[in-house]
Design a protein around this motif. Structure first.
Motif, PDB file in Angstrom:
ATOM      1  N   TYR A 191     -10.777 -13.151  -9.655  1.00  0.00           N
ATOM      2  CA  TYR A 191     -10.892 -12.772 -11.061  1.00  0.00           C
ATOM      3  C   TYR A 191     -11.466 -11.379 -11.291  1.00  0.00           C
ATOM      4  O   TYR A 191     -11.593 -10.945 -12.425  1.00  0.00           O
ATOM      5  N   GLU A 192     -11.827 -10.670 -10.250  1.00  0.00           N
ATOM      6  CA  GLU A 192     -12.440  -9.358 -10.420  1.00  0.00           C
ATOM      7  C   GLU A 192     -11.603  -8.280  -9.728  1.00  0.00           C
ATOM      8  O   GLU A 192     -10.928  -8.559  -8.734  1.00  0.00           O
ATOM      9  N   HIS A 208     -19.649  -3.150   9.840  1.00  0.00           N
ATOM     10  CA  HIS A 208     -19.191  -2.306   8.735  1.00  0.00           C
ATOM     11  C   HIS A 208     -18.629  -3.193   7.639  1.00  0.00           C
ATOM     12  O   HIS A 208     -17.994  -4.221   7.907  1.00  0.00           O
ATOM     13  N   PHE A 209     -18.861  -2.774   6.393  1.00  0.00           N
ATOM     14  CA  PHE A 209     -18.309  -3.506   5.246  1.00  0.00           C
ATOM     15  C   PHE A 209     -18.142  -2.521   4.097  1.00  0.00           C
ATOM     16  O   PHE A 209     -19.023  -1.691   3.841  1.00  0.00           O
ATOM     17  N   ALA A 210     -17.003  -2.595   3.407  1.00  0.00           N
ATOM     18  CA  ALA A 210     -16.741  -1.681   2.300  1.00  0.00           C
ATOM     19  C   ALA A 210     -15.977  -2.409   1.204  1.00  0.00           C
ATOM     20  O   ALA A 210     -15.089  -3.213   1.474  1.00  0.00           O
ATOM     21  N   LYS A 211     -16.323  -2.107  -0.034  1.00  0.00           N
ATOM     22  CA  LYS A 211     -15.658  -2.666  -1.205  1.00  0.00           C
ATOM     23  C   LYS A 211     -14.661  -1.639  -1.738  1.00  0.00           C
ATOM     24  O   LYS A 211     -14.984  -0.448  -1.852  1.00  0.00           O
ATOM     25  N   ILE A 212     -13.448  -2.104  -2.045  1.00  0.00           N
ATOM     26  CA  ILE A 212     -12.361  -1.225  -2.478  1.00  0.00           C
ATOM     27  C   ILE A 212     -11.982  -1.553  -3.914  1.00  0.00           C
ATOM     28  O   ILE A 212     -11.664  -2.702  -4.236  1.00  0.00           O
ATOM     29  N   ASP A 213     -12.000  -0.539  -4.778  1.00  0.00           N
ATOM     30  CA  ASP A 213     -11.668  -0.744  -6.193  1.00  0.00           C
ATOM     31  C   ASP A 213     -10.166  -0.929  -6.368  1.00  0.00           C
ATOM     32  O   ASP A 213      -9.356  -0.258  -5.720  1.00  0.00           O
ATOM     33  N   LEU A 214      -9.801  -1.828  -7.297  1.00  0.00           N
ATOM     34  CA  LEU A 214      -8.406  -2.080  -7.646  1.00  0.00           C
ATOM     35  C   LEU A 214      -8.255  -2.014  -9.164  1.00  0.00           C
ATOM     36  O   LEU A 214      -9.233  -2.200  -9.901  1.00  0.00           O
ATOM     37  N   GLY A 216      -6.997  -4.186 -11.024  1.00  0.00           N
ATOM     38  CA  GLY A 216      -7.192  -5.524 -11.576  1.00  0.00           C
ATOM     39  C   GLY A 216      -7.264  -6.530 -10.446  1.00  0.00           C
ATOM     40  O   GLY A 216      -7.118  -6.179  -9.266  1.00  0.00           O
ATOM     41  N   PRO A 217      -7.489  -7.807 -10.770  1.00  0.00           N
ATOM     42  CA  PRO A 217      -7.510  -8.829  -9.724  1.00  0.00           C
ATOM     43  C   PRO A 217      -6.167  -8.906  -9.006  1.00  0.00           C
ATOM     44  O   PRO A 217      -5.116  -8.777  -9.619  1.00  0.00           O
ATOM     45  N   ARG A 218      -6.213  -9.099  -7.704  1.00  0.00           N
ATOM     46  CA  ARG A 218      -5.006  -9.156  -6.900  1.00  0.00           C
ATOM     47  C   ARG A 218      -5.018 -10.385  -6.005  1.00  0.00           C
ATOM     48  O   ARG A 218      -6.064 -11.008  -5.787  1.00  0.00           O
ATOM     49  N   LEU A 219      -3.838 -10.720  -5.447  1.00  0.00           N
ATOM     50  CA  LEU A 219      -3.710 -11.881  -4.571  1.00  0.00           C
ATOM     51  C   LEU A 219      -3.041 -11.466  -3.253  1.00  0.00           C
ATOM     52  O   LEU A 219      -1.949 -11.916  -2.927  1.00  0.00           O
ATOM     53  N   PRO A 220      -3.703 -10.609  -2.461  1.00  0.00           N
ATOM     54  CA  PRO A 220      -3.126 -10.227  -1.166  1.00  0.00           C
ATOM     55  C   PRO A 220      -3.223 -11.387  -0.193  1.00  0.00           C
ATOM     56  O   PRO A 220      -4.034 -12.304  -0.364  1.00  0.00           O
TER      57      PRO A 220
END
Length: 476
Positions: A191-192, A208-214, A216-220
């Motif tokens: 939902y985010e 290592h960990f990284a957050k990637i902006d999109l 809108g919510p996606r369903l990969p």
């Protein structure tokens, strides 16, 4: 054991994915020194393990195939002998269901429970498997808690949180780098507007960990990786507005292109290079690698199956149509200097669930082994295909009439000299009788068919993903 149909009046009476070939096999079985028809190679050492949904009890609410508790089936080879096991994956939600305490964890065809921390749907750990740090990890479709299993006995060892540093969940299709022993994974929110990726050391430490902006919510569903990069997917399949509002698994295709995000394995959101391409969806990546300035990804691109909903399946007609995966082998090339992306279709034969020699994962491979998809309304693997990605040639082996197969694995021969020096292994099950067996093909003589067949003491239902666990890695 021959499967039977559901009792009349059950809410899932019209649901084909709880009956016949797809019905649960409730017994846990161990059988050693199995009968072999043909000759079992003595240079085959390790385990072929396959995950899949296996409801602990006959469901009494609308049931999606993805909802079944995970069960792993394994055949272990050593010194020219084989032994079979199957075991439930004891994820937290599976254990709660088995104890009758699973009301908070709901399947995807009923309203979700957003009050659960970090999870909305029942985490069944039923989707994929990887061998990492000497043990298996069972992974789940919508991103969940990895569950460690003993690679030889299949007994559940417990949840994996990488020393307490796992920020949230792990997606179904994490990857193992054979050169470094690292585990690469991604996660996403239903939902985010973000997704994330992480790197775990060979000793199960999150490094290592990284957050990637999109947008809108996606369903990969999957990812790629190379020696230096990970490849993330931003695809035009998302929840509908009503699905988001009501907490239901209702998806739609947006009118926009797909994007692949190539990011250094130690990179951040600022380092992602996005490549925009034609609208498409892909479930499964065969392999990715670097070639000059290009990052290459080979995967299975979905195509419309053109099936109209079948009234005979009642409320499950839409689910049945979505589950009829029709895809073609496809290649994308992303130029890291120019920003250009090109793609080409590799074959017009329906194929999916690709497998490679995992010793070459993330590096250039010549061969990819896929299941041949039957052009049918229900998902059934009717054979295997070996693709030569350099010449474009392919070889095909079809199963016997009435059989459905499993995702294959490539098992390197002990002391293998090159990429396809080994065996291709799969389970097959007769859809009517329930009789199951293991097929072993010599990869270099693929079109000749099995060199050995091993009848199994237990029915292996249709399922999801598999992996090969090398004997020396299990022993270590």
């Amino acid at each position: 054991m021959k499967p039977s149909a559901l009792a009349e009046g059950n809410v899932n009476e019209l649901n084909p994915y709880v009956q016949g070939f797809y019905a649960a096999q409730p017994e846990e079985v161990t059988k050693t020194d199995l009968e072999v028809i043909g000759e079992l190679p003595t240079d085959l050492w390790g385990a072929y393990v396959r995950n899949g949904p296996n409801p602990f009890e006959v469901p009494d609410v609308p049931h999606h195939w993805f909802d079944g508790e995970g069960m792993v089936h394994s055949i272990y080879f050593e010194n020219g002998k084989a032994e079979y096991r199957n075991r439930y994956v004891l994820s937290d939600d599976n254990v709660a269901d088995m104890k009758g305490d699973g009301a908070e964890a709901r399947g995807v065809l009923v309203p979700s429970n957003r009050d659960r921390p970090n999870k909305v749907y029942k985490d069944t750990a039923n989707t994929d498997l990887v061998l990492h740090d000497g043990k298996l990890m069972a992974l789940w479709y919508i991103s969940g808690t990895p569950v460690r299993l003993d690679a030889r006995t299949l007994e559940t060892l417990g949840n994996e949180d990488f020393g307490g540093k796992l920020p949230r969940n792990v997606s179904a299709h994490g990857k193992i780098d054979p050169e470094t022993g690292e585990f690469l994974f991604f996660d996403y929110s239903l939902y985010e507007p973000w997704m994330s990726f992480g790197v775990v050391s060979p000793k199960s430490e999150l490094t290592h960990f990284a957050k990637i902006d999109l947008p809108g919510p996606r369903l990969p569903h999957d990812m790629g990786f190379t020696e230096n990069y990970v490849i993330l997917h931003d695809l035009p399949v998302v929840f509908t507005e009503s699905g988001l509002r009501n907490g239901m698994w209702q998806i739609k295709t947006e009118q926009r292109g797909a994007r692949f995000g190539v990011v250094p394995r130690n990179g951040t959101n600022d380092d992602v290079k996005w490549f925009e391409t034609d609208p498409c969806y892909l479930y499964h990546v065969a392999n990715s690698w670097e070639e000059g300035d290009e990052v290459v990804m080979v995967a299975c691109r979905m195509v419309p199956n053109n099936f109209d909903p079948d009234p005979a399946h009642g409320q499950f007609a839409s689910m049945v149509n979505v589950m009829a995966l029709h895809a073609y082998a496809w290649e994308w090339r992303m130029n890291m200097k120019t920003g250009e992306i090109t793609s080409r279709q590799l074959d017009d034969r329906l194929s999916e669930f690709p497998a490679i020699n995992q010793d070459y994962a993330g590096r250039k491979t010549r061969y990819s082994y896929h299941v041949a998809m039957a052009h049918e309304r229900l998902q059934r693997f009717e054979g295997l295909i070996k693709y030569d990605l350099e010449t474009g040639e392919k070889q095909e082996y079809l199963f016997e009439d009435g059989q459905g197969g499993s995702e294959p694995v490539f098992a390197p021969r002990t002391g293998a000299k090159d990429e396809d020096d080994g065996y291709v292994i799969t389970f097959v099950t007769h859809t009517e009788t329930g009789e199951s067996e293991v097929l072993i093909l010599d990869a270099k003589k693929f079109a000749d068919g099995p060199i050995a067949r091993i009848p199994l003491p237990s029915r292996v239902p249709a399922g999801f993903h598999a992996t090969w666990a090398d004997g020396d890695k299990i022993a270590a």
